[in-house]
Design a protein around this motif. Structure first.
Motif, mmCIF file in Angstrom:
data_model
loop_
_atom_site.group_PDB
_atom_site.id
_atom_site.type_symbol
_atom_site.label_atom_id
_atom_site.label_comp_id
_atom_site.label_asym_id
_atom_site.label_seq_id
_atom_site.Cartn_x
_atom_site.Cartn_y
_atom_site.Cartn_z
ATOM 1 N N ASP A 122 3.948 -0.788 4.224
ATOM 2 C CA ASP A 122 3.409 -1.847 3.370
ATOM 3 C C ASP A 122 2.543 -1.307 2.240
ATOM 4 O OD1 ASP A 122 4.703 -3.729 4.862
ATOM 5 O OD2 ASP A 122 2.938 -4.332 6.030
ATOM 6 N N ARG A 142 5.173 -0.385 -0.405
ATOM 7 C CA ARG A 142 6.143 -1.416 -0.796
ATOM 8 C C ARG A 142 5.469 -2.676 -1.302
ATOM 9 N NH1 ARG A 142 9.962 -4.823 3.221
ATOM 10 N NH2 ARG A 142 7.864 -5.612 3.668
ATOM 11 N N ASP A 143 4.401 -3.111 -0.617
ATOM 12 C CA ASP A 143 3.807 -4.414 -0.934
ATOM 13 C C ASP A 143 2.294 -4.367 -1.145
ATOM 14 O OD1 ASP A 143 6.336 -5.702 -0.456
ATOM 15 O OD2 ASP A 143 5.936 -5.479 1.689
ATOM 16 N N LYS A 147 3.511 -1.104 -5.589
ATOM 17 C CA LYS A 147 4.561 -2.116 -5.522
ATOM 18 C C LYS A 147 5.921 -1.435 -5.629
ATOM 19 C CE LYS A 147 1.641 -5.532 -5.378
ATOM 20 N NZ LYS A 147 1.442 -6.315 -4.126
#
Length: 347
Positions: free
Chosen positions: A123, A126-127, A131
């Protein structure tokens, strides 16, 4: 922080409560170049396999096999690097993280806390802080990841490369002391050099007599300079370094206190022609050898364990004219020497 598995791979750790250590598949590691012989040229490239980023460093020259017993031992309190950081492209890094995540989630019996940890790690890139692995900046920089010296997987210093993968824009400095440089490559190459065994040539060859000088020397065809070149060409970074070891002295330890060495120190230094010691020639039996031993007592039914240790002077040169000296190294082995009494005949 990172943990080290039994195979020497860095694993995701510390993502739960800051202290949890989790071992997962698909972590960054360095791959050792397998040797094709005790001497001779070898070359091995790193790569990226399903979820595993291995070191992109390639080694060529006189490269020893991983775990081989011919590593030089530095004469000072110094060791080659246990880990360092290397760049990776956005595509490589994304493949690494996603495959690691998939493998961990789908591994039967995998603990829930391991799945949670690898999920949190994914995460971040990726998030979370980043990003989509910075895919929109793929041409603007690289991810830098920790890799481990594969011959030092048990070295606690491997924990020094404890930063999680981080982003570095093109032309910016990575900002970590272990970022790969020509000198780090030279130090890694030091660890990879294949040395010849240190069995010395003796005369008499099959055994000697009490109070008879035994000549000792090194085979010049075998004891010569050896080199390893370490190279890295990835993420716009192209660096290399060649580390060279040259034999400069031979130390003889007879294996018994009832012996004399030539010279008295037991250390035979380099001759003007780069040889060490002098081969025995007919007619020199009663001469004092420049390098050798005289045993004062018989070894009886056994033999003495002669230890021969060669000291190697080490230098390096690298990209951009960099270079210098690295700590001298030694490597020694033992060999059996049988010593007999001289038999006298009474008439």
């Amino acid at each position: 922080m990172h943990a080290v598995t039994s195979r020497g791979r860095f694993a995701v750790a510390g993502l739960i409560s800051g202290v949890l250590v989790v071992t997962v598949a698909g972590t960054a590691s360095a791959t050792w170049p397998p040797s094709k012989g005790s001497q001779g040229n070898t070359e091995q490239s790193g790569g990226s396999n399903a979820g595993t980023l291995v070191s992109k460093v390639t080694y060529s020259g006189s490269v020893r096999s991983h775990g081989g017993s011919t590593a030089m031992q530095p004469v000072t309190d110094w060791t080659p690097p246990a880990c360092w950081y290397e760049p990776r492209s956005v595509a490589e890094f994304k493949d690494y993280v996603e495959t690691m995540y998939t493998d961990t989630i789908n591994t039967p019996g995998q603990a829930n806390y391991a799945k949670a940890a690898v999920g949190q790690f994914r995460d971040i890139y990726r998030d979370g802080k980043y990003k989509d692995y910075n895919e929109d900046k793929a041409n603007e920089g690289n991810w830098w990841v920790a890799v481990q010296n594969p011959d030092r997987t048990d070295d606690p210093a491997g924990w020094e490369c404890s930063d999680l993968p981080f982003w570095v824009a093109n032309n910016d400095a990575p900002g970590v002391p272990q970022a790969v440089t020509p000198k780090i490559l030279a130090e890694a190459a030091y660890d990879a050099i294949q040395l010849p065994g240190t069995e010395v040539t003796l005369a008499p060859a099959k055994g000697t007599k009490v109070n008879l000088p035994t000549w000792a020397w090194l085979d010049r065809a075998e004891f010569k300079e050896v080199s390893v070149t370490a190279s890295l060409n990835v993420g716009g970074l192209n660096v290399r370094a060649t580390t060279t070891a040259k034999p400069v002295s031979l130390k003889l330890e007879p294996g018994t206190g009832d012996a004399e060495t030539y010279p008295a120190s037991g250390v035979c230094t380099l001759n003007a022609d780069d040889s060490i010691g002098e081969p025995y020639a007919e007619g020199k039996a009663q001469q004092t050898p420049p390098c050798g031993i005289k045993y004062l007592h018989s070894s009886g039914n056994g033999s003495y364990r002669l230890k021969a240790t060669v000291t190697w002077r080490v230098s390096w040169s690298g990209t951009g004219g960099a270079g210098g000296r690295l700590p001298a190294g030694t490597f020694g082995t033992t060999q059996d020497v049988r010593v007999q009494e001289i038999q006298a005949v009474n008439r």
